[in-house]
Enzyme design. Structure first.
Site, mmCIF file in Angstrom:
data_model
loop_
_atom_site.group_PDB
_atom_site.id
_atom_site.type_symbol
_atom_site.label_atom_id
_atom_site.label_comp_id
_atom_site.label_asym_id
_atom_site.label_seq_id
_atom_site.Cartn_x
_atom_site.Cartn_y
_atom_site.Cartn_z
ATOM 1 N N LYS A 1 -15.546 10.392 -22.771
ATOM 2 C CA LYS A 1 -14.939 9.237 -23.405
ATOM 3 C C LYS A 1 -14.969 8.299 -22.006
ATOM 4 O O LYS A 1 -14.286 8.350 -21.095
ATOM 5 C CB LYS A 1 -13.364 9.250 -23.562
ATOM 6 C CG LYS A 1 -12.847 8.121 -24.262
ATOM 7 C CD LYS A 1 -11.571 7.996 -24.449
ATOM 8 C CE LYS A 1 -10.765 7.642 -22.996
ATOM 9 N NZ LYS A 1 -10.862 6.076 -22.924
ATOM 10 N N GLU B 1 -10.450 12.930 -9.617
ATOM 11 C CA GLU B 1 -10.982 12.231 -8.446
ATOM 12 C C GLU B 1 -9.921 10.772 -9.020
ATOM 13 O O GLU B 1 -10.151 9.958 -9.808
ATOM 14 C CB GLU B 1 -12.043 11.701 -8.681
ATOM 15 C CG GLU B 1 -13.057 13.064 -8.460
ATOM 16 C CD GLU B 1 -14.667 12.756 -8.400
ATOM 17 O OE1 GLU B 1 -14.996 12.055 -8.783
ATOM 18 O OE2 GLU B 1 -15.254 13.820 -8.077
ATOM 19 N N CYS C 1 -13.119 2.859 -5.822
ATOM 20 C CA CYS C 1 -12.088 3.875 -5.458
ATOM 21 C C CYS C 1 -12.097 4.037 -3.895
ATOM 22 O O CYS C 1 -10.969 4.237 -3.148
ATOM 23 C CB CYS C 1 -12.014 5.269 -6.043
ATOM 24 S SG CYS C 1 -13.521 5.761 -5.935
ATOM 25 N N GLU D 1 -2.714 0.413 -4.538
ATOM 26 C CA GLU D 1 -4.365 -0.002 -4.763
ATOM 27 C C GLU D 1 -4.174 -1.174 -5.735
ATOM 28 O O GLU D 1 -3.858 -0.972 -6.853
ATOM 29 C CB GLU D 1 -4.717 1.527 -5.568
ATOM 30 C CG GLU D 1 -6.267 1.511 -5.493
ATOM 31 C CD GLU D 1 -6.666 2.729 -6.459
ATOM 32 O OE1 GLU D 1 -6.143 2.842 -7.507
ATOM 33 O OE2 GLU D 1 -7.976 3.029 -6.122
HETATM 34 P P1 NDP Z 1 -7.196 4.805 -15.733
HETATM 35 O O1 NDP Z 1 -6.745 5.931 -15.385
HETATM 36 O O2 NDP Z 1 -6.656 3.820 -16.595
HETATM 37 O O3 NDP Z 1 -8.386 5.209 -16.850
HETATM 38 C C1 NDP Z 1 -9.414 5.999 -16.765
HETATM 39 C C2 NDP Z 1 -10.054 6.729 -17.932
HETATM 40 O O4 NDP Z 1 -8.673 7.530 -18.556
HETATM 41 C C3 NDP Z 1 -10.190 6.006 -18.977
HETATM 42 O O5 NDP Z 1 -10.979 6.146 -19.885
HETATM 43 C C4 NDP Z 1 -8.935 5.604 -19.886
HETATM 44 O O6 NDP Z 1 -8.942 5.157 -21.043
HETATM 45 C C5 NDP Z 1 -8.481 7.119 -19.858
HETATM 46 N N1 NDP Z 1 -7.065 7.383 -20.046
HETATM 47 C C6 NDP Z 1 -5.957 6.895 -19.775
HETATM 48 N N2 NDP Z 1 -4.780 7.145 -20.135
HETATM 49 C C7 NDP Z 1 -5.215 8.559 -20.558
HETATM 50 C C8 NDP Z 1 -4.415 9.524 -21.125
HETATM 51 N N3 NDP Z 1 -2.974 9.612 -21.161
HETATM 52 N N4 NDP Z 1 -4.917 10.759 -21.654
HETATM 53 C C9 NDP Z 1 -6.422 10.684 -21.369
HETATM 54 N N5 NDP Z 1 -7.120 9.684 -20.899
HETATM 55 C C10 NDP Z 1 -6.426 8.732 -20.587
HETATM 56 O O7 NDP Z 1 -8.352 4.110 -14.707
HETATM 57 P P2 NDP Z 1 -8.999 2.907 -14.623
HETATM 58 O O8 NDP Z 1 -10.176 2.932 -15.683
HETATM 59 O O9 NDP Z 1 -7.969 1.773 -14.289
HETATM 60 O O10 NDP Z 1 -9.965 2.919 -13.202
HETATM 61 C C11 NDP Z 1 -9.464 2.704 -11.812
HETATM 62 C C12 NDP Z 1 -8.588 3.939 -11.346
HETATM 63 O O11 NDP Z 1 -9.949 4.701 -11.181
HETATM 64 C C13 NDP Z 1 -8.575 3.456 -9.866
HETATM 65 O O12 NDP Z 1 -7.127 4.031 -9.383
HETATM 66 C C14 NDP Z 1 -9.766 4.023 -8.982
HETATM 67 O O13 NDP Z 1 -9.138 4.345 -7.881
HETATM 68 C C15 NDP Z 1 -9.721 5.178 -9.811
HETATM 69 N N6 NDP Z 1 -11.196 5.580 -9.410
HETATM 70 C C16 NDP Z 1 -11.359 6.861 -8.632
HETATM 71 C C17 NDP Z 1 -12.704 7.345 -8.052
HETATM 72 C C18 NDP Z 1 -12.764 8.385 -7.422
HETATM 73 O O14 NDP Z 1 -13.765 9.146 -7.216
HETATM 74 N N7 NDP Z 1 -11.563 9.056 -6.736
HETATM 75 C C19 NDP Z 1 -13.873 6.575 -8.525
HETATM 76 C C20 NDP Z 1 -13.542 5.475 -9.214
HETATM 77 C C21 NDP Z 1 -12.247 5.107 -9.738
HETATM 78 P P3 NDP Z 1 -8.755 3.553 -21.353
HETATM 79 O O15 NDP Z 1 -9.388 2.936 -20.279
HETATM 80 O O16 NDP Z 1 -9.628 3.451 -22.715
HETATM 81 O O17 NDP Z 1 -7.348 3.514 -21.580
#
Ligand code: NDP
Length: 491
Positions: free
Chosen positions: A182, A258, A292, A394
């Site tokens: 997803k 991550e 990130c 962040e």
């Molecule tokens: P989110 O946590 O909002 O979303 C990530 C994914 O999880 C999306 O597909 C989202 O769906 C989904 N999601 C959200 N809520 C749920 C839930 N309750 N159950 C299951 N899936 C869920 O992150 P962002 O998309 O805003 O990305 C930014 C974040 O990602 C930053 O904090 C960044 O640091 C982190 N990141 C970390 C990395 C690492 O390697 N440590 C690398 C890149 C980013 P939807 O968006 O459709 O709501």
């Protein structure tokens, strides 16, 4: 060059080897963040759709040839996916630029090739793995097998959609698991193509499924609570990680997370600023700071603070902010209206906290066609208080904070003084200091005199609230497999 946006795409789900529509006919729109034009209508997966995808993945795992075929045959197909991605590199990069707002040039030169490399690397790596043998005198022989776990939920964020999904998909497939993917709902375009790319590579139906939707109360939550899902590899925000851990707890799913970061980029007085400044600019503003691993807190030794500020500001002023499809553009918009609101709220927070604005801090002046885009200038603050919100939270946008320090001890205390621990960056010409500081910064990756250099064999993940577990090389092998011990009586 925004003509790629003119047609509105219909993005369907990919379940059991074919594109299908949402069973309850729900759709959501995706916009180009540079212009706010609608670029896609996406079929939103209902519970029934996610259920179908998870069951298809289960059936492909239990009954299909994927898990039992020879590792070389399986890995050849994963490598073929990598080749197809390279063959479709320009198209994928255009879509990624359109969807995320990142410069096309970065997508075509770095991210899409790296996505292909993720698949190729893990196919090559897993193909070469063996097990261990533990003889017990002459009476028993123990050996290990690393067997696939089952159905993996791969949930990815919007900042590097295609690259991060393949980072998970490569080891997942090469070890014989099946997947339900997803992508984030704001950036589904490139990831939506992974099912057809897998099929073209000869990967059996049901092994790679892609569903679209939101997080809580939608596709994300349906996946993380689904009884057929055995493991969850998630990249995203720390708060979402906490929610997913609870969702998966009832069925004891294996998790790898991550999560967020707030890296300290520490510039000591003996740093080579010729190198440190351009790399720190990249670390702060690449992908509009939506990385990130961004070096979003720059800790500068006070003896060089004035020089650093002057040179860093001048380098930021040279960044070209503009149309992501234009090869000259260094920085595009942020990804969505919601995110723009979040990022720009930190301009008020910084003011309220008495940070000194060094550069930027407003919408850039842009041509008429980009006037509705979610743009913000590269923005630099100086903040003496390391506990201020802009130094702790962040922001995930083009806002970087410079924090002065006097001594090594102080730099370490500031570097370690956040909830995050994904990575750290150190600039010094002193070998002993480089090692000393590297050992004491509590983060999963430390870069000394460089940034964003990745060897895919190396562990990747975060200390503290930046993650759970590690991926990369044999760490991915361990996550995506169950180790089995077989003990044979020899007498
Ligand atoms: P989110 O946590 O909002 O979303 C990530 C994914 O999880 C999306 O597909 C989202 O769906 C989904 N999601 C959200 N809520 C749920 C839930 N309750 N159950 C299951 N899936 C869920 O992150 P962002 O998309 O805003 O990305 C930014 C974040 O990602 C930053 O904090 C960044 O640091 C982190 N990141 C970390 C990395 C690492 O390697 N440590 C690398 C890149 C980013 P939807 O968006 O459709 O709501």
């Amino acid at each position: 060059m925004t003509e790629v946006a003119t047609s509105i795409r219909e993005v369907k789900l990919f379940i059991n080897g074919e594109y299908v529509e949402s069973s309850d006919h729900q759709q959501f729109e995706v916009k180009n963040p540079a212009t706010q034009e609608v670029i896609a209508k996406v079929h939103e997966a209902s519970y029934a759709d996610v259920d179908r995808a998870c069951r298809a993945a289960r059936q492909a795992f239990e009954e299909g040839p994927w898990r039992t075929m020879s590792v070389s045959e399986r890995c050849a197909k994963v490598r073929r996916m990598a080749e197809i991605i390279l063959e479709r590199k320009e198209e994928l990069a255009r879509l990624e630029a359109l969807d995320v707002g990142k410069p096309y040039q970065v997508a075509v030169e770095r991210e899409i090739p790296r996505a292909a490399e993720n698949l190729k690397f893990f196919a090559d790596f897993m193909e070469k793995q063996g097990g261990e043998v533990y003889p017990m005198d002459d009476e028993f022989l123990n050996y290990t097998r690393y067997e696939p776990v089952g159905v993996a939920a791969l949930i990815t964020p919007w900042n590097l959609p295609f690259m991060l999904t393949t980072w998970k998909l490569g080891p997942c497939l090469a070890t014989g698991n099946t997947a339900v993917i997803k992508p984030a709902e704001v950036t589904p375009l490139t990831v939506s193509l992974l099912g057809e790319i897998a099929k073209e590579a000869g990967i059996p139906d049901g092994v790679v499924n892609v569903v679209h939707g939101f997080g809580g109360g939608s596709a994300g939550e349906y996946m993380t609570t689904h009884p057929e899902v055995d493991l969850i590899s998630f990249t995203g925000e720390t708060t979402t990680g906490k929610t997913i851990m609870k969702s998966g707890a009832d069925s004891l799913k294996k998790v790898s997370f991550e999560l967020g970061g707030k890296a300290a980029n520490i510039i000591f007085e003996d740093a080579n600023l010729e190198k440190a400044i351009p790399v720190s600019i990249q670390a702060a503003f690449m992908n509009s700071g939506q990385v990130c691993l961004a070096g979003s807190r720059i800790l500068v030794q006070r003896t060089i603070l004035d020089e650093f500020l002057e040179r860093f500001k001048a380098a930021a002023a040279e960044l070209v902010v503009g149309d992501p499809q234009d090869p000259k553009t260094n920085m595009g918009p942020v990804v969505s209206e919601e995110h723009y609101e979040k990022v720009s709220s930190y301009l008020d927070i910084a003011k309220f906290e008495n940070a000194t604005l060094i550069y930027g801090g407003k919408r850039p002046e842009l041509p008429e066609n980009l006037s509705t885009g979610y743009y913000l200038e590269p923005t630099i603050y100086l903040q003496e208080n390391p506990n201020a919100r802009i130094c702790q939270e962040e922001i995930f946008g083009p806002i970087v904070t410079i924090i002065p320090f006097d001594t090594e001890e102080e730099a370490l205390a500031i570097a370690n003084g956040t909830d995050y621990g994904l990575n750290g960056i150190i600039w010094t010409e002193s070998l002993t200091r480089a090692h000393r500081i590297s050992h004491h910064v509590r983060a999963g990756t430390i870069w000394v005199n460089c940034w964003f250099v990745r060897d895919l064999r190396a562990p990747f993940g975060g200390f503290k609230k930046s993650g759970v577990g590690r991926e990369g090389g044999h760490h991915s092998l361990e996550f995506f497999t169950e180790a089995k011990n077989i003990c044979i009586a020899l007498k």
